[in-house]
Design a protein around this motif. Structure first.
Motif, mmCIF file in Angstrom:
data_model
loop_
_atom_site.group_PDB
_atom_site.id
_atom_site.type_symbol
_atom_site.label_atom_id
_atom_site.label_comp_id
_atom_site.label_asym_id
_atom_site.label_seq_id
_atom_site.Cartn_x
_atom_site.Cartn_y
_atom_site.Cartn_z
ATOM 1 N N UNK A 77 0.813 -1.216 0.000
ATOM 2 C CA UNK A 77 0.000 0.000 0.000
ATOM 3 C C UNK A 77 0.847 1.268 0.000
ATOM 4 N N UNK A 78 1.974 1.259 0.713
ATOM 5 C CA UNK A 78 2.802 2.466 0.765
ATOM 6 C C UNK A 78 3.413 2.774 -0.599
ATOM 7 N N UNK A 79 3.923 1.733 -1.262
ATOM 8 C CA UNK A 79 4.459 1.943 -2.609
ATOM 9 C C UNK A 79 3.356 2.393 -3.557
ATOM 10 N N UNK A 80 2.171 1.865 -3.343
ATOM 11 C CA UNK A 80 1.045 2.239 -4.194
ATOM 12 C C UNK A 80 0.731 3.730 -4.057
ATOM 13 N N UNK A 81 0.747 4.237 -2.816
ATOM 14 C CA UNK A 81 0.460 5.655 -2.619
ATOM 15 C C UNK A 81 1.519 6.527 -3.294
ATOM 16 N N UNK A 82 2.784 6.162 -3.141
ATOM 17 C CA UNK A 82 3.861 6.917 -3.788
ATOM 18 C C UNK A 82 3.683 6.904 -5.303
ATOM 19 N N UNK A 83 3.359 5.723 -5.848
ATOM 20 C CA UNK A 83 3.174 5.574 -7.292
ATOM 21 C C UNK A 83 2.021 6.433 -7.789
ATOM 22 N N UNK A 84 0.912 6.415 -7.063
ATOM 23 C CA UNK A 84 -0.267 7.174 -7.475
ATOM 24 C C UNK A 84 -0.012 8.672 -7.368
ATOM 25 N N UNK A 85 0.655 9.105 -6.309
ATOM 26 C CA UNK A 85 0.948 10.533 -6.179
ATOM 27 C C UNK A 85 1.870 11.019 -7.298
ATOM 28 N N UNK A 86 2.753 10.146 -7.761
ATOM 29 C CA UNK A 86 3.703 10.530 -8.809
ATOM 30 C C UNK A 86 3.042 10.550 -10.184
ATOM 31 N N UNK A 87 2.127 9.612 -10.438
ATOM 32 C CA UNK A 87 1.531 9.472 -11.770
ATOM 33 C C UNK A 87 0.016 9.665 -11.751
ATOM 34 N N UNK A 90 -1.837 10.709 -15.075
ATOM 35 C CA UNK A 90 -2.024 9.708 -16.124
ATOM 36 C C UNK A 90 -2.858 8.526 -15.645
ATOM 37 N N UNK A 91 -2.872 8.315 -14.347
ATOM 38 C CA UNK A 91 -3.738 7.272 -13.805
ATOM 39 C C UNK A 91 -5.165 7.767 -13.627
ATOM 40 N N UNK A 92 -5.341 9.080 -13.679
ATOM 41 C CA UNK A 92 -6.625 9.765 -13.503
ATOM 42 C C UNK A 92 -7.283 9.418 -12.166
ATOM 43 N N UNK A 93 -6.503 9.331 -11.139
ATOM 44 C CA UNK A 93 -7.042 9.162 -9.794
ATOM 45 C C UNK A 93 -6.003 9.615 -8.774
ATOM 46 N N UNK A 94 -6.505 10.031 -7.610
ATOM 47 C CA UNK A 94 -5.608 10.397 -6.520
ATOM 48 C C UNK A 94 -5.875 9.469 -5.342
ATOM 49 N N UNK A 95 -5.154 9.689 -4.243
ATOM 50 C CA UNK A 95 -5.252 8.758 -3.126
ATOM 51 C C UNK A 95 -6.614 8.778 -2.454
ATOM 52 N N UNK A 96 -7.306 9.932 -2.462
ATOM 53 C CA UNK A 96 -8.649 9.994 -1.886
ATOM 54 C C UNK A 96 -9.593 9.043 -2.613
ATOM 55 N N UNK A 97 -9.486 8.992 -3.935
ATOM 56 C CA UNK A 97 -10.330 8.080 -4.702
ATOM 57 C C UNK A 97 -9.991 6.626 -4.398
ATOM 58 N N UNK A 197 -7.413 16.820 -9.682
ATOM 59 C CA UNK A 197 -7.142 16.214 -8.366
ATOM 60 C C UNK A 197 -8.048 16.784 -7.291
ATOM 61 N N UNK A 198 -8.437 15.945 -6.343
ATOM 62 C CA UNK A 198 -9.197 16.410 -5.193
ATOM 63 C C UNK A 198 -8.224 16.909 -4.150
ATOM 64 N N UNK A 199 -8.717 17.229 -2.986
ATOM 65 C CA UNK A 199 -7.834 17.726 -1.932
ATOM 66 C C UNK A 199 -6.820 16.657 -1.553
ATOM 67 N N UNK A 200 -5.645 17.095 -1.138
ATOM 68 C CA UNK A 200 -4.569 16.167 -0.804
ATOM 69 C C UNK A 200 -4.923 15.396 0.450
ATOM 70 N N UNK A 201 -4.796 14.053 0.382
ATOM 71 C CA UNK A 201 -5.105 13.228 1.547
ATOM 72 C C UNK A 201 -3.922 13.226 2.498
ATOM 73 N N UNK A 202 -4.202 12.866 3.754
ATOM 74 C CA UNK A 202 -3.128 12.835 4.737
ATOM 75 C C UNK A 202 -2.175 11.694 4.450
#
Length: 214
Positions: A77-87, A90-97, A197-202
């Motif tokens: 999950x931690x690597x996933x969050x880093x990956x999603x925040x970076x891309x 192009x992934x068309x989603x942020x961590x809140x989603x 992007x929506x608001x930045x998640x914690x």
């Protein structure tokens, strides 16, 4: 494409069916619709037993499902969050989603996996959120096996009872698979154009690490 599939099934029998379904799970463009209907036709001709054919197809697909699940668990999950925040663009989603999907999956994960195993393309992809979102291996295997066995049995039985007319099955399932893939592509393009992007998640470390069973 079905020519080489037919040759491999005729040469390898149950092992050929299992290998093809493993490849189909890892590389979704290889059509299970053709693999299992061809295997069903071979069973009708006495080359293989229908029950053995279904078992071989299910075993091969489940090995591929386990591989994707294992990769997702190891990715974490931690690597996933880093990956999603970076891309995220192009992934068309942020961590809140992702968190919203995570809550949905943890509540209804079992039924989601069960149904997805019987849908084109999603059959393979559903192993990834199952591994990432903390679905227990036991539940993953139970509901994946039920859905996978149902799908392979339906296709094998169609080939078995239709005999040489197995292409009639592909005539209907092929376009359905194409429509699903086209829908996924069009949805991605639509999201790419409209995504913001929506608001930045914690941060991940600030959230609870509890993972209730899905």
């Amino acid at each position: 494409m079905e020519d080489w599939i037919i040759r491999l099934v005729e040469w390898g029998h149950y092992w050929g069916v299992a290998l093809l379904m493993l490849l189909e799970t890892i590389f979704p463009p290889i059509p299970s619709e053709v693999i299992m209907t061809v295997a069903g036709v071979s069973s009708a001709r006495g080359t293989m037993n229908l029950a053995g054919t279904i078992a071989a197809g299910t075993a091969g697909a489940m090995l591929g499902n386990w591989i994707w699940y294992w990769v997702a668990v190891k990715f974490g999950e931690k690597r996933m969050q880093i990956f999603i925040e970076r891309y995220s663009r192009w992934l068309t989603l942020d961590w809140n989603e992702v968190e919203r999907g995570q809550r949905l999956f943890r509540t209804h994960g079992s039924i989601i996996v069960l149904i997805a195993r019987m849908l084109p393309t999603l059959r393979s992809l559903i192993s990834i959120p199952a591994g990432l979102f903390g679905m227990t291996f036991r539940r993953f295997m139970i509901f994946s096996t039920i859905g996978t066995a149902g799908w392979t049995a339906a296709l094998a039985c169609a080939g078995y009872f239709l005999g040489s007319q197995f292409k009639d099955v592909e005539k209907w399932l092929g376009p359905i698979s194409t429509l699903v893939i086209a829908g996924i592509v069009l949805t991605y393009v639509w999201r790419l154009v409209r995504w913001k992007p929506s608001s930045v998640s914690k941060p991940l470390d600030a959230r609870s690490d509890t993972h209730p069973e899905a």
